[in-house]
Write a protein that holds these residues in place. Structure first.
Motif, PDB file in Angstrom:
ATOM      1  N   GLU A  43       0.824  -1.219   0.000  1.00 12.71           N
ATOM      2  CA  GLU A  43       0.000   0.000   0.000  1.00 12.71           C
ATOM      3  C   GLU A  43       0.858   1.270   0.000  1.00 12.71           C
ATOM      4  OE1 GLU A  43      -2.585   1.599   3.490  1.00 12.71           O
ATOM      5  OE2 GLU A  43      -3.810   0.162   2.343  1.00 12.71           O
ATOM      6  N   ALA A  44       2.016   1.212   0.665  1.00 10.92           N
ATOM      7  CA  ALA A  44       2.905   2.383   0.752  1.00 10.92           C
ATOM      8  C   ALA A  44       4.347   1.947   0.479  1.00 10.92           C
ATOM      9  CB  ALA A  44       2.782   3.029   2.126  1.00 10.92           C
ATOM     10  N   PRO A  45       4.648   1.595  -0.767  1.00 10.12           N
ATOM     11  CA  PRO A  45       5.970   1.032  -1.073  1.00 10.12           C
ATOM     12  C   PRO A  45       7.135   1.999  -0.862  1.00 10.12           C
ATOM     13  CG  PRO A  45       4.719   1.398  -3.075  1.00 10.12           C
ATOM     14  CD  PRO A  45       3.789   1.658  -1.933  1.00 10.12           C
ATOM     15  N   SER A  46       6.881   3.291  -0.826  1.00  8.67           N
ATOM     16  CA  SER A  46       7.983   4.245  -0.623  1.00  8.67           C
ATOM     17  C   SER A  46       8.292   4.476   0.856  1.00  8.67           C
ATOM     18  CB  SER A  46       7.668   5.572  -1.312  1.00  8.67           C
ATOM     19  OG  SER A  46       6.525   6.158  -0.727  1.00  8.67           O
ATOM     20  N   THR A  47       7.463   3.943   1.747  1.00  6.44           N
ATOM     21  CA  THR A  47       7.709   4.062   3.184  1.00  6.44           C
ATOM     22  C   THR A  47       8.404   2.787   3.659  1.00  6.44           C
ATOM     23  OG1 THR A  47       5.746   5.446   3.443  1.00  6.44           O
ATOM     24  CG2 THR A  47       6.634   4.423   5.439  1.00  6.44           C
ATOM     25  N   ILE A  48       9.708   2.887   3.854  1.00  6.32           N
ATOM     26  CA  ILE A  48      10.498   1.722   4.255  1.00  6.32           C
ATOM     27  C   ILE A  48      10.289   1.444   5.738  1.00  6.32           C
ATOM     28  CG2 ILE A  48      12.821   0.748   4.418  1.00  6.32           C
ATOM     29  CD1 ILE A  48      11.773   1.206   1.537  1.00  6.32           C
ATOM     30  N   LEU A  49       9.858   0.227   6.038  1.00  9.39           N
ATOM     31  CA  LEU A  49       9.634  -0.182   7.423  1.00  9.39           C
ATOM     32  C   LEU A  49      10.853  -0.871   8.013  1.00  9.39           C
ATOM     33  CD1 LEU A  49       6.023  -1.576   7.014  1.00  9.39           C
ATOM     34  CD2 LEU A  49       6.723   0.713   7.779  1.00  9.39           C
ATOM     35  N   VAL A  50      11.590  -1.597   7.186  1.00 12.75           N
ATOM     36  CA  VAL A  50      12.774  -2.327   7.639  1.00 12.75           C
ATOM     37  C   VAL A  50      13.854  -2.190   6.571  1.00 12.75           C
ATOM     38  CG1 VAL A  50      13.701  -4.578   8.345  1.00 12.75           C
ATOM     39  CG2 VAL A  50      11.304  -4.031   8.799  1.00 12.75           C
ATOM     40  N   ARG A  51      15.070  -1.901   7.010  1.00 14.74           N
ATOM     41  CA  ARG A  51      16.245  -1.944   6.135  1.00 14.74           C
ATOM     42  C   ARG A  51      17.161  -3.031   6.672  1.00 14.74           C
ATOM     43  NH1 ARG A  51      16.392   2.128   2.528  1.00 14.74           N
ATOM     44  NH2 ARG A  51      15.400   4.087   3.118  1.00 14.74           N
ATOM     45  N   ALA A  52      17.836  -3.706   5.757  1.00 15.49           N
ATOM     46  CA  ALA A  52      18.718  -4.801   6.177  1.00 15.49           C
ATOM     47  C   ALA A  52      19.955  -4.829   5.303  1.00 15.49           C
ATOM     48  CB  ALA A  52      17.990  -6.127   6.083  1.00 15.49           C
TER      49      ALA A  52
END
Length: 75
Positions: A43-52
């Motif tokens: 729904e919100a692909p530009s809002t990164i929830l997790v970076r790894a």
């Protein structure tokens, strides 16, 4: 095989929501593979929830056969 894996949460990851998981190889050094990735919602692909980021090592042929014997029979 995983050598290191670091995950940084920037927001809560919702349950039962479609997720977009992205990853890319950022470099190699012999058998080492360096990777970066992220998780967001569809729904919100530009809002990164997790970076790894991680470092992985590809096993040599003999170790791969010992670890994954079914690969010898795969066609």
């Amino acid at each position: 095989m995983t050598i290191s894996l670091r995950m940084r949460y920037h927001g809560p990851v919702p349950l039962e929501a479609p997720l977009r998981v992205m990853a890319r190889v950022t470099g190699t050094d012999g058998r080492k593979v360096f990777v970066e990735g992220s998780i967001a919602t569809e729904e919100a692909p530009s809002t990164i929830l997790v970076r790894a980021d991680g470092i992985f090592v590809a096993p040599g042929p003999e170790a791969a056969r010992a670890l994954f014997p079914a690969l010898d029979n795969a066609k």
